[in-house]
Design a protein around this motif. Structure first.
Motif: not given
Ligand SMILES: Cc1cc2nc3c(=O)[nH]c(=O)nc-3n(C[C@H](O)[C@H](O)[C@H](O)COP(=O)(O)OP(=O)(O)OC[C@H]3O[C@@H](n4cnc5c(N)ncnc54)[C@H](O)[C@@H]3O)c2cc1C
Length: 495
Positions: A37, A68, A71, A204, A268, A469
Protein backbone atom coordinates in the motif's frame (compact mmCIF):
# COMPACT_ATOMS: atom_id res chain seq x y z
CA UNK A 1 35.78 -6.53 15.89
CA UNK A 2 35.39 -9.44 13.45
CA UNK A 3 31.60 -8.94 13.62
CA UNK A 4 31.97 -5.22 12.96
CA UNK A 5 34.19 -5.63 9.91
CA UNK A 6 31.85 -8.32 8.51
CA UNK A 7 28.94 -5.90 8.93
CA UNK A 8 30.96 -3.07 7.30
CA UNK A 9 31.72 -5.34 4.36
CA UNK A 10 28.04 -6.29 4.00
CA UNK A 11 27.05 -2.62 4.16
CA UNK A 12 29.52 -1.88 1.39
CA UNK A 13 27.86 -4.46 -0.84
CA UNK A 14 24.47 -2.94 -0.02
CA UNK A 15 25.69 0.54 -0.90
CA UNK A 16 27.45 0.84 -4.25
CA UNK A 17 29.24 3.99 -5.42
CA UNK A 18 27.96 5.35 -8.73
CA UNK A 19 31.57 5.58 -9.93
CA UNK A 20 31.64 1.77 -9.94
CA UNK A 21 28.46 1.47 -12.05
CA UNK A 22 29.66 0.96 -15.61
CA UNK A 23 26.22 1.12 -17.25
CA UNK A 24 22.74 2.24 -16.21
CA UNK A 25 20.06 -0.18 -17.45
CA UNK A 26 17.23 2.29 -16.91
CA UNK A 27 16.77 5.89 -15.95
CA UNK A 28 13.60 7.01 -14.14
CA UNK A 29 12.45 9.95 -12.04
CA UNK A 30 11.30 7.85 -9.09
CA UNK A 31 12.21 4.31 -8.18
CA UNK A 32 9.92 2.65 -5.63
CA UNK A 33 11.08 -0.54 -3.93
CA UNK A 34 8.08 -2.75 -3.13
CA UNK A 35 4.45 -2.57 -4.23
CA UNK A 36 2.38 -2.76 -1.06
CA UNK A 37 0.00 0.00 0.00
CA UNK A 38 2.82 2.44 0.82
CA UNK A 39 4.79 1.92 -2.38
CA UNK A 40 1.59 1.99 -4.44
CA UNK A 41 0.44 5.33 -3.01
CA UNK A 42 3.93 6.86 -3.36
CA UNK A 43 3.99 5.74 -7.01
CA UNK A 44 0.52 7.12 -7.79
CA UNK A 45 1.24 10.56 -6.32
CA UNK A 46 4.68 10.82 -7.92
CA UNK A 47 3.19 9.88 -11.31
CA UNK A 48 0.35 12.37 -10.87
CA UNK A 49 3.01 14.97 -10.13
CA UNK A 50 4.53 14.31 -13.55
CA UNK A 51 7.34 11.89 -12.65
CA UNK A 52 8.26 8.75 -14.58
CA UNK A 53 7.88 6.07 -11.93
CA UNK A 54 9.13 2.49 -11.80
CA UNK A 55 8.14 0.12 -8.98
CA UNK A 56 10.31 -2.96 -8.50
CA UNK A 57 8.55 -5.72 -6.63
CA UNK A 58 10.38 -8.76 -5.31
CA UNK A 59 7.34 -11.02 -5.45
CA UNK A 60 5.68 -12.26 -8.65
CA UNK A 61 2.78 -9.83 -8.13
CA UNK A 62 2.18 -6.62 -6.22
CA UNK A 63 0.32 -6.81 -2.93
CA UNK A 64 2.64 -7.58 -0.03
CA UNK A 65 1.17 -7.77 3.46
CA UNK A 66 -1.26 -5.05 2.45
CA UNK A 67 -3.08 -7.55 0.24
CA UNK A 68 -3.22 -10.11 3.08
CA UNK A 69 -4.66 -7.56 5.47
CA UNK A 70 -8.22 -7.09 6.59
CA UNK A 71 -8.40 -3.73 4.83
CA UNK A 72 -9.11 -1.77 8.01
CA UNK A 73 -7.92 1.83 7.67
CA UNK A 74 -7.85 4.17 10.69
CA UNK A 75 -9.45 7.48 9.65
CA UNK A 76 -11.31 10.07 11.66
CA UNK A 77 -12.04 13.67 12.43
CA UNK A 78 -15.47 13.49 10.77
CA UNK A 79 -15.28 11.30 7.65
CA UNK A 80 -18.33 10.93 5.42
CA UNK A 81 -18.87 7.40 6.78
CA UNK A 82 -18.63 8.53 10.41
CA UNK A 83 -21.19 11.24 9.73
CA UNK A 84 -23.49 8.91 7.78
CA UNK A 85 -23.44 6.46 10.71
CA UNK A 86 -24.27 9.22 13.18
CA UNK A 87 -20.89 9.62 14.89
CA UNK A 88 -19.50 12.98 15.78
CA UNK A 89 -15.69 13.09 15.67
CA UNK A 90 -13.08 15.84 15.69
CA UNK A 91 -9.44 16.22 14.76
CA UNK A 92 -8.69 17.11 18.41
CA UNK A 93 -10.35 13.95 19.80
CA UNK A 94 -8.55 11.74 17.29
CA UNK A 95 -5.25 13.42 18.06
CA UNK A 96 -5.74 13.10 21.83
CA UNK A 97 -6.55 9.39 21.49
CA UNK A 98 -3.54 8.63 19.31
CA UNK A 99 -1.17 10.63 21.51
CA UNK A 100 -2.41 8.76 24.59
CA UNK A 101 -2.47 5.28 23.09
CA UNK A 102 0.64 4.93 20.94
CA UNK A 103 3.29 4.32 23.55
CA UNK A 104 5.81 6.33 25.51
CA UNK A 105 7.15 8.44 22.65
CA UNK A 106 4.34 9.06 20.17
CA UNK A 107 5.38 10.84 16.99
CA UNK A 108 3.51 14.11 17.59
CA UNK A 109 4.46 15.63 14.25
CA UNK A 110 3.19 12.70 12.20
CA UNK A 111 0.11 12.24 14.38
CA UNK A 112 -0.80 15.95 14.04
CA UNK A 113 -0.43 15.86 10.31
CA UNK A 114 -2.35 12.66 9.85
CA UNK A 115 -5.24 13.74 12.09
CA UNK A 116 -5.53 17.07 10.26
CA UNK A 117 -5.57 15.39 6.85
CA UNK A 118 -7.45 12.24 7.74
CA UNK A 119 -10.83 13.26 6.26
CA UNK A 120 -9.19 14.44 3.04
CA UNK A 121 -7.11 11.26 2.91
CA UNK A 122 -10.20 9.10 3.30
CA UNK A 123 -11.89 11.07 0.48
CA UNK A 124 -8.79 10.47 -1.67
CA UNK A 125 -9.02 6.71 -1.11
CA UNK A 126 -12.70 6.84 -2.07
CA UNK A 127 -11.84 8.89 -5.16
CA UNK A 128 -9.59 6.04 -6.35
CA UNK A 129 -12.62 3.72 -6.34
CA UNK A 130 -11.92 1.89 -3.06
CA UNK A 131 -15.39 0.93 -1.76
CA UNK A 132 -16.56 1.63 1.80
CA UNK A 133 -20.14 0.93 2.90
CA UNK A 134 -21.88 3.51 5.08
CA UNK A 135 -22.59 1.04 7.86
CA UNK A 136 -21.60 0.48 11.49
CA UNK A 137 -20.35 -2.83 12.91
CA UNK A 138 -21.17 -2.79 16.63
CA UNK A 139 -18.28 -4.97 17.85
CA UNK A 140 -14.66 -4.36 18.80
CA UNK A 141 -13.26 -6.92 16.34
CA UNK A 142 -12.90 -6.77 12.54
CA UNK A 143 -16.19 -7.01 10.61
CA UNK A 144 -16.95 -10.51 9.38
CA UNK A 145 -19.49 -9.01 6.93
CA UNK A 146 -19.06 -6.24 4.35
CA UNK A 147 -19.73 -3.59 7.02
CA UNK A 148 -17.33 -0.73 7.47
CA UNK A 149 -17.08 1.41 10.55
CA UNK A 150 -16.21 0.03 13.99
CA UNK A 151 -14.23 0.71 17.14
CA UNK A 152 -10.94 -0.76 15.92
CA UNK A 153 -9.08 0.56 18.95
CA UNK A 154 -9.88 1.08 22.60
CA UNK A 155 -11.39 4.57 22.22
CA UNK A 156 -14.52 3.64 24.20
CA UNK A 157 -12.54 1.91 26.95
CA UNK A 158 -10.70 3.05 30.05
CA UNK A 159 -8.51 5.01 30.36
CA UNK A 160 -8.92 6.49 26.85
CA UNK A 161 -12.63 7.28 27.14
CA UNK A 162 -11.67 9.73 29.89
CA UNK A 163 -8.89 11.33 27.82
CA UNK A 164 -10.61 11.84 24.48
CA UNK A 165 -14.17 11.79 23.19
CA UNK A 166 -14.59 8.32 21.70
CA UNK A 167 -15.52 7.70 18.07
CA UNK A 168 -15.20 4.61 15.89
CA UNK A 169 -12.41 5.13 13.34
CA UNK A 170 -11.76 1.72 11.80
CA UNK A 171 -12.91 2.05 8.16
CA UNK A 172 -13.01 -1.38 6.53
CA UNK A 173 -12.83 -1.73 2.76
CA UNK A 174 -16.13 -3.23 1.63
CA UNK A 175 -15.62 -6.87 0.76
CA UNK A 176 -17.53 -10.02 1.62
CA UNK A 177 -15.91 -12.16 4.30
CA UNK A 178 -13.29 -11.64 6.92
CA UNK A 179 -9.90 -10.23 5.91
CA UNK A 180 -10.78 -9.73 2.23
CA UNK A 181 -10.60 -5.91 2.15
CA UNK A 182 -6.82 -5.78 1.76
CA UNK A 183 -6.91 -7.67 -1.51
CA UNK A 184 -9.45 -5.27 -2.98
CA UNK A 185 -7.50 -2.27 -1.69
CA UNK A 186 -4.38 -3.49 -3.47
CA UNK A 187 -6.18 -4.46 -6.69
CA UNK A 188 -7.52 -0.91 -6.85
CA UNK A 189 -4.14 0.70 -6.12
CA UNK A 190 -2.50 -1.42 -8.84
CA UNK A 191 -5.21 -0.51 -11.37
CA UNK A 192 -4.90 3.20 -10.60
CA UNK A 193 -1.10 3.12 -10.69
CA UNK A 194 -1.06 1.42 -14.08
CA UNK A 195 -3.62 3.90 -15.40
CA UNK A 196 -1.39 6.75 -14.22
CA UNK A 197 1.50 5.30 -16.23
CA UNK A 198 3.45 3.74 -13.36
CA UNK A 199 5.70 0.94 -14.61
CA UNK A 200 5.97 -2.23 -12.53
CA UNK A 201 8.72 -4.85 -12.65
CA UNK A 202 7.89 -8.01 -10.68
CA UNK A 203 10.29 -10.74 -9.53
CA UNK A 204 12.72 -7.89 -9.05
CA UNK A 205 14.70 -7.86 -5.81
CA UNK A 206 16.52 -4.70 -4.82
CA UNK A 207 19.89 -5.74 -3.40
CA UNK A 208 21.77 -2.45 -3.12
CA UNK A 209 21.39 1.32 -3.23
CA UNK A 210 23.68 3.42 -5.38
CA UNK A 211 25.20 6.56 -3.87
CA UNK A 212 26.82 9.57 -5.48
CA UNK A 213 30.08 11.05 -4.22
CA UNK A 214 28.20 13.33 -1.79
CA UNK A 215 26.31 10.38 -0.25
CA UNK A 216 23.05 11.22 -2.05
CA UNK A 217 21.16 8.15 -3.28
CA UNK A 218 20.97 8.20 -7.07
CA UNK A 219 19.69 4.73 -7.91
CA UNK A 220 19.60 1.06 -6.99
CA UNK A 221 20.80 -2.37 -8.06
CA UNK A 222 18.04 -4.88 -8.73
CA UNK A 223 18.26 -8.61 -9.40
CA UNK A 224 15.86 -9.60 -12.19
CA UNK A 225 15.90 -12.53 -14.57
CA UNK A 226 19.23 -13.73 -13.19
CA UNK A 227 20.95 -10.39 -13.85
CA UNK A 228 21.85 -7.35 -11.79
CA UNK A 229 20.33 -4.21 -13.30
CA UNK A 230 21.33 -0.72 -12.30
CA UNK A 231 18.46 1.74 -12.30
CA UNK A 232 19.12 5.45 -11.99
CA UNK A 233 16.48 7.49 -10.14
CA UNK A 234 16.83 11.22 -10.70
CA UNK A 235 14.30 12.31 -8.08
CA UNK A 236 14.72 9.66 -5.44
CA UNK A 237 14.44 6.05 -4.30
CA UNK A 238 11.52 5.13 -2.03
CA UNK A 239 12.01 2.15 0.27
CA UNK A 240 8.54 0.60 0.68
CA UNK A 241 9.58 -2.98 1.36
CA UNK A 242 7.54 -3.63 4.55
CA UNK A 243 8.67 -4.71 8.01
CA UNK A 244 10.95 -7.48 9.27
CA UNK A 245 8.77 -9.96 11.17
CA UNK A 246 9.72 -12.83 8.83
CA UNK A 247 13.42 -12.35 9.53
CA UNK A 248 13.51 -14.35 12.75
CA UNK A 249 17.19 -13.60 13.39
CA UNK A 250 16.46 -9.85 13.25
CA UNK A 251 13.36 -10.30 15.42
CA UNK A 252 15.31 -12.29 18.04
CA UNK A 253 18.02 -9.63 18.11
CA UNK A 254 15.90 -6.47 17.98
CA UNK A 255 12.35 -7.31 19.05
CA UNK A 256 12.85 -10.42 21.21
CA UNK A 257 9.40 -10.35 22.79
CA UNK A 258 7.89 -10.87 19.33
CA UNK A 259 9.95 -14.00 18.74
CA UNK A 260 7.69 -15.85 21.19
CA UNK A 261 4.69 -15.23 18.93
CA UNK A 262 3.83 -16.36 15.39
CA UNK A 263 4.82 -13.97 12.58
CA UNK A 264 2.05 -12.22 10.63
CA UNK A 265 3.15 -11.09 7.20
CA UNK A 266 4.31 -12.02 3.72
CA UNK A 267 7.58 -13.95 3.16
CA UNK A 268 9.40 -10.78 2.06
CA UNK A 269 8.71 -8.97 5.33
CA UNK A 270 12.37 -9.72 5.99
CA UNK A 271 13.77 -6.27 6.69
CA UNK A 272 15.76 -6.06 3.45
CA UNK A 273 14.81 -2.44 2.79
CA UNK A 274 15.52 -1.36 6.36
CA UNK A 275 18.99 -2.87 6.10
CA UNK A 276 19.58 -1.13 2.75
CA UNK A 277 18.56 2.19 4.29
CA UNK A 278 20.91 1.62 7.22
CA UNK A 279 23.78 0.92 4.83
CA UNK A 280 23.10 4.33 3.26
CA UNK A 281 23.40 5.97 6.69
CA UNK A 282 19.75 5.93 7.77
CA UNK A 283 18.97 5.72 11.48
CA UNK A 284 16.31 3.35 12.83
CA UNK A 285 13.91 3.65 15.75
CA UNK A 286 11.34 1.58 17.65
CA UNK A 287 12.92 -1.63 16.40
CA UNK A 288 11.75 -3.39 19.58
CA UNK A 289 8.11 -2.50 18.91
CA UNK A 290 5.47 -4.87 17.54
CA UNK A 291 1.75 -5.37 17.37
CA UNK A 292 0.53 -8.36 19.35
CA UNK A 293 -2.74 -9.85 18.21
CA UNK A 294 -4.33 -12.14 20.80
CA UNK A 295 -8.06 -12.78 20.24
CA UNK A 296 -8.56 -14.86 23.39
CA UNK A 297 -11.90 -13.38 24.51
CA UNK A 298 -13.93 -14.94 21.75
CA UNK A 299 -16.92 -15.34 21.77
CA UNK A 300 -17.36 -11.82 23.15
CA UNK A 301 -19.59 -13.01 26.02
CA UNK A 302 -16.32 -14.01 27.70
CA UNK A 303 -15.50 -10.32 28.16
CA UNK A 304 -17.77 -10.57 31.23
CA UNK A 305 -15.13 -12.80 32.85
CA UNK A 306 -11.94 -11.43 34.38
CA UNK A 307 -8.42 -11.79 33.04
CA UNK A 308 -5.80 -12.67 35.65
CA UNK A 309 -2.04 -12.75 35.69
CA UNK A 310 -0.08 -15.46 37.49
CA UNK A 311 -0.53 -13.63 40.79
CA UNK A 312 -4.29 -13.86 40.52
CA UNK A 313 -4.56 -10.12 39.81
CA UNK A 314 -6.38 -8.28 37.03
CA UNK A 315 -4.20 -6.17 34.74
CA UNK A 316 -6.42 -4.65 32.03
CA UNK A 317 -10.11 -3.86 31.43
CA UNK A 318 -11.29 -6.95 29.57
CA UNK A 319 -13.32 -4.97 27.01
CA UNK A 320 -10.29 -3.39 25.27
CA UNK A 321 -9.21 -4.38 21.76
CA UNK A 322 -7.51 -7.79 21.63
CA UNK A 323 -4.29 -6.15 20.44
CA UNK A 324 -4.15 -4.11 23.61
CA UNK A 325 -4.68 -7.27 25.66
CA UNK A 326 -1.89 -8.84 23.59
CA UNK A 327 0.47 -5.97 24.30
CA UNK A 328 -0.17 -6.25 28.05
CA UNK A 329 0.05 -10.03 28.02
CA UNK A 330 3.31 -10.28 26.07
CA UNK A 331 5.18 -7.26 27.38
CA UNK A 332 4.02 -7.07 30.99
CA UNK A 333 2.72 -10.51 31.97
CA UNK A 334 5.35 -12.74 30.37
CA UNK A 335 2.73 -14.17 28.03
CA UNK A 336 0.98 -15.96 30.91
CA UNK A 337 -2.62 -14.90 31.38
CA UNK A 338 -5.82 -16.65 32.50
CA UNK A 339 -9.57 -16.09 32.23
CA UNK A 340 -11.89 -16.68 35.18
CA UNK A 341 -15.60 -17.27 34.51
CA UNK A 342 -18.55 -18.50 36.59
CA UNK A 343 -21.28 -20.91 35.50
CA UNK A 344 -23.62 -18.12 34.32
CA UNK A 345 -21.23 -16.82 31.65
CA UNK A 346 -19.40 -20.07 30.89
CA UNK A 347 -19.01 -20.64 27.16
CA UNK A 348 -16.55 -22.77 25.28
CA UNK A 349 -13.99 -20.32 23.83
CA UNK A 350 -13.30 -20.37 20.10
CA UNK A 351 -10.00 -22.19 19.68
CA UNK A 352 -7.79 -23.88 22.23
CA UNK A 353 -7.99 -22.41 25.77
CA UNK A 354 -7.35 -25.32 28.16
CA UNK A 355 -9.32 -25.35 31.41
CA UNK A 356 -6.66 -25.42 34.11
CA UNK A 357 -8.84 -25.21 37.20
CA UNK A 358 -12.45 -25.68 38.26
CA UNK A 359 -14.02 -25.32 41.68
CA UNK A 360 -16.89 -24.04 43.78
CA UNK A 361 -14.72 -21.56 45.68
CA UNK A 362 -11.71 -19.33 44.93
CA UNK A 363 -9.69 -21.48 47.34
CA UNK A 364 -10.29 -24.61 45.27
CA UNK A 365 -9.10 -22.75 42.16
CA UNK A 366 -6.00 -21.44 43.98
CA UNK A 367 -5.12 -24.92 45.20
CA UNK A 368 -5.55 -26.48 41.77
CA UNK A 369 -3.36 -23.80 40.20
CA UNK A 370 -0.81 -23.90 43.04
CA UNK A 371 -1.34 -20.17 43.66
CA UNK A 372 -1.21 -18.65 47.16
CA UNK A 373 -4.40 -18.74 49.17
CA UNK A 374 -6.26 -15.42 48.86
CA UNK A 375 -4.79 -14.46 45.48
CA UNK A 376 -7.92 -15.15 43.41
CA UNK A 377 -10.18 -14.69 46.43
CA UNK A 378 -9.06 -11.09 47.04
CA UNK A 379 -9.38 -10.16 43.36
CA UNK A 380 -12.82 -11.71 43.09
CA UNK A 381 -14.06 -10.08 46.30
CA UNK A 382 -13.10 -6.57 45.14
CA UNK A 383 -14.45 -7.15 41.61
CA UNK A 384 -17.77 -8.56 42.86
CA UNK A 385 -18.28 -5.86 45.49
CA UNK A 386 -18.30 -3.19 42.77
CA UNK A 387 -19.86 -5.36 40.06
CA UNK A 388 -22.89 -5.69 42.37
CA UNK A 389 -23.31 -1.95 41.86
CA UNK A 390 -22.75 -2.35 38.11
CA UNK A 391 -19.32 -0.79 37.73
CA UNK A 392 -15.57 -1.51 37.72
CA UNK A 393 -13.76 1.37 39.42
CA UNK A 394 -10.36 -0.38 39.40
CA UNK A 395 -10.04 -0.84 35.62
CA UNK A 396 -13.12 0.88 34.18
CA UNK A 397 -14.60 -2.00 32.18
CA UNK A 398 -17.86 -0.75 30.65
CA UNK A 399 -21.00 -1.45 32.69
CA UNK A 400 -22.56 -3.65 29.97
CA UNK A 401 -19.75 -6.18 30.48
CA UNK A 402 -19.74 -6.03 34.29
CA UNK A 403 -21.48 -8.87 36.13
CA UNK A 404 -20.75 -10.23 39.60
CA UNK A 405 -19.04 -13.61 39.28
CA UNK A 406 -20.98 -15.32 42.02
CA UNK A 407 -22.43 -18.44 40.40
CA UNK A 408 -20.21 -21.48 41.04
CA UNK A 409 -18.75 -23.66 39.75
CA UNK A 410 -15.94 -21.46 38.48
CA UNK A 411 -13.54 -22.28 35.65
CA UNK A 412 -10.12 -20.86 34.76
CA UNK A 413 -8.96 -21.00 31.13
CA UNK A 414 -5.30 -20.73 30.25
CA UNK A 415 -5.14 -17.89 27.68
CA UNK A 416 -1.34 -17.61 27.52
CA UNK A 417 1.04 -17.78 24.57
CA UNK A 418 2.13 -21.36 25.04
CA UNK A 419 -1.32 -22.78 25.70
CA UNK A 420 -3.37 -21.10 22.98
CA UNK A 421 -1.16 -20.62 19.91
CA UNK A 422 -3.18 -17.55 18.85
CA UNK A 423 -0.62 -14.85 19.54
CA UNK A 424 0.59 -13.19 16.32
CA UNK A 425 2.81 -10.18 15.80
CA UNK A 426 4.33 -7.92 13.21
CA UNK A 427 7.01 -5.32 13.69
CA UNK A 428 6.60 -1.55 13.90
CA UNK A 429 10.20 -0.30 13.87
CA UNK A 430 12.03 0.97 10.83
CA UNK A 431 13.98 3.80 9.29
CA UNK A 432 13.65 7.23 10.89
CA UNK A 433 11.87 9.54 8.50
CA UNK A 434 10.53 13.07 8.22
CA UNK A 435 6.78 13.26 7.42
CA UNK A 436 7.80 13.67 3.76
CA UNK A 437 9.38 10.22 3.93
CA UNK A 438 12.96 11.55 3.70
CA UNK A 439 15.22 9.10 5.54
CA UNK A 440 17.09 10.73 8.42
CA UNK A 441 20.57 9.90 9.66
CA UNK A 442 21.53 9.66 13.33
CA UNK A 443 21.90 13.46 13.51
CA UNK A 444 18.39 13.92 12.13
CA UNK A 445 19.60 15.18 8.73
CA UNK A 446 17.89 13.96 5.56
CA UNK A 447 19.89 11.70 3.24
CA UNK A 448 19.33 13.29 -0.18
CA UNK A 449 17.43 11.09 -2.62
CA UNK A 450 16.35 8.48 -0.05
CA UNK A 451 12.78 8.02 1.21
CA UNK A 452 11.09 5.30 3.27
CA UNK A 453 7.40 4.69 3.87
CA UNK A 454 5.05 2.07 5.32
CA UNK A 455 6.34 -0.61 7.66
CA UNK A 456 9.94 -0.07 6.52
CA UNK A 457 9.79 3.29 8.31
CA UNK A 458 8.84 4.48 11.75
CA UNK A 459 5.32 5.76 11.63
CA UNK A 460 2.63 7.09 13.91
CA UNK A 461 3.03 4.55 16.60
CA UNK A 462 5.92 3.84 18.89
CA UNK A 463 3.77 1.05 20.30
CA UNK A 464 0.61 -0.19 18.67
CA UNK A 465 -1.74 0.86 21.42
CA UNK A 466 -3.87 -1.89 19.99
CA UNK A 467 -5.68 0.13 17.33
CA UNK A 468 -6.26 -1.74 14.08
CA UNK A 469 -5.98 0.19 10.84
CA UNK A 470 -3.04 2.44 11.66
CA UNK A 471 -0.64 0.55 9.37
CA UNK A 472 -2.69 0.89 6.21
CA UNK A 473 -3.50 4.48 7.24
CA UNK A 474 0.09 5.57 7.63
CA UNK A 475 1.34 3.46 4.72
CA UNK A 476 -1.14 5.03 2.29
CA UNK A 477 -0.94 8.56 3.71
CA UNK A 478 2.83 8.94 4.18
CA UNK A 479 3.36 7.03 0.93
CA UNK A 480 1.41 9.78 -0.78
CA UNK A 481 3.44 12.51 0.94
CA UNK A 482 6.71 10.93 -0.22
CA UNK A 483 5.46 10.65 -3.82
CA UNK A 484 4.38 14.26 -3.79
CA UNK A 485 7.63 15.47 -2.20
CA UNK A 486 9.68 13.79 -4.95
CA UNK A 487 7.48 15.15 -7.73
CA UNK A 488 7.65 18.66 -6.25
CA UNK A 489 11.45 18.51 -5.93
CA UNK A 490 11.78 17.36 -9.54
CA UNK A 491 9.55 20.22 -10.69
CA UNK A 492 11.47 22.86 -8.77
CA UNK A 493 14.74 21.44 -10.12
CA UNK A 494 13.37 21.63 -13.66
CA UNK A 495 12.19 25.20 -13.07
C1 LIG B 1 -3.10 -10.98 7.99
C2 LIG B 1 -2.83 -9.52 8.20
C3 LIG B 1 -3.88 -8.66 8.47
C4 LIG B 1 -3.63 -7.29 8.65
N1 LIG B 1 -4.70 -6.44 8.79
C5 LIG B 1 -4.47 -5.11 8.84
C6 LIG B 1 -5.56 -4.19 8.80
O1 LIG B 1 -6.72 -4.57 8.63
N2 LIG B 1 -5.27 -2.86 8.90
C7 LIG B 1 -3.99 -2.39 9.02
O2 LIG B 1 -3.78 -1.18 9.12
N3 LIG B 1 -2.94 -3.25 9.01
C8 LIG B 1 -3.15 -4.57 8.89
N4 LIG B 1 -2.09 -5.43 8.82
C9 LIG B 1 -0.73 -4.85 8.74
C10 LIG B 1 -0.54 -4.23 7.37
O3 LIG B 1 -1.07 -5.09 6.37
C11 LIG B 1 0.93 -3.94 7.04
O4 LIG B 1 1.58 -3.35 8.13
C12 LIG B 1 1.00 -3.00 5.84
O5 LIG B 1 0.26 -3.57 4.78
C13 LIG B 1 2.42 -2.73 5.40
O6 LIG B 1 2.37 -2.04 4.17
P1 LIG B 1 3.71 -1.79 3.36
O7 LIG B 1 3.30 -1.16 2.08
O8 LIG B 1 4.68 -1.09 4.21
O9 LIG B 1 4.32 -3.24 3.10
P2 LIG B 1 3.79 -4.45 2.22
O10 LIG B 1 2.35 -4.34 1.94
O11 LIG B 1 4.25 -5.69 2.87
O12 LIG B 1 4.55 -4.26 0.85
C14 LIG B 1 5.95 -4.40 0.77
C15 LIG B 1 6.30 -5.00 -0.58
O13 LIG B 1 7.72 -4.90 -0.77
C16 LIG B 1 8.18 -6.10 -1.42
N5 LIG B 1 9.63 -6.22 -1.13
C17 LIG B 1 10.21 -6.60 0.02
N6 LIG B 1 11.55 -6.56 -0.10
C18 LIG B 1 11.82 -6.14 -1.36
C19 LIG B 1 13.03 -5.88 -2.08
N7 LIG B 1 14.23 -6.04 -1.52
N8 LIG B 1 12.94 -5.46 -3.38
C20 LIG B 1 11.73 -5.29 -3.97
N9 LIG B 1 10.55 -5.51 -3.34
C21 LIG B 1 10.59 -5.92 -2.03
C22 LIG B 1 7.32 -7.18 -0.82
O14 LIG B 1 7.28 -8.32 -1.65
C23 LIG B 1 5.96 -6.46 -0.69
O15 LIG B 1 5.15 -6.68 -1.83
C24 LIG B 1 -2.30 -6.80 8.62
C25 LIG B 1 -1.23 -7.65 8.36
C26 LIG B 1 -1.49 -9.00 8.11
C27 LIG B 1 -0.34 -9.89 7.73
Amino acid sequence: MAGKSKRDAMNLSRLVQDSSVSRWDDDVDTLVLGFGCAGGCAAIEAARGGARVLVVERSSAPGGSSALSGGVIYCGGGTAIQRACGFDDSVEAMRAYLMASTGDCPNAEKIDLYCRDSVAHFDWLVSLGIPFKASYWPHNYEPTTDDCLYYSGSEECAPFNRLAKPAPRGHTVQAEGSCMGGRLLMETLVDVALREGVEVMTDANCIALVAGRDGAIVGAAVRHDGETRYIRARGGVVIATGGFVMNREMVARLAPAASRTAPLGNPFDNGSGIVLGEAAGGATANMHAAIYSCPVLNPPGLIRGILLNERGQRFVPEDVNHKRIGEHAVLRQDGRIFLLVDSEIFEQPAGVRPIVATGDTPEELEDELGWPRGSIGATLAVYNRHADEGHDPLFGKKAKFVKPLTAPPYAVFDCGIEATGVYYSFTLGGLCTAPTGEVLNAEGRAIPGLYAVGRAATGLSAQSGGSSGLQLAEGTYFGRLAGRAIAAALKSEAA
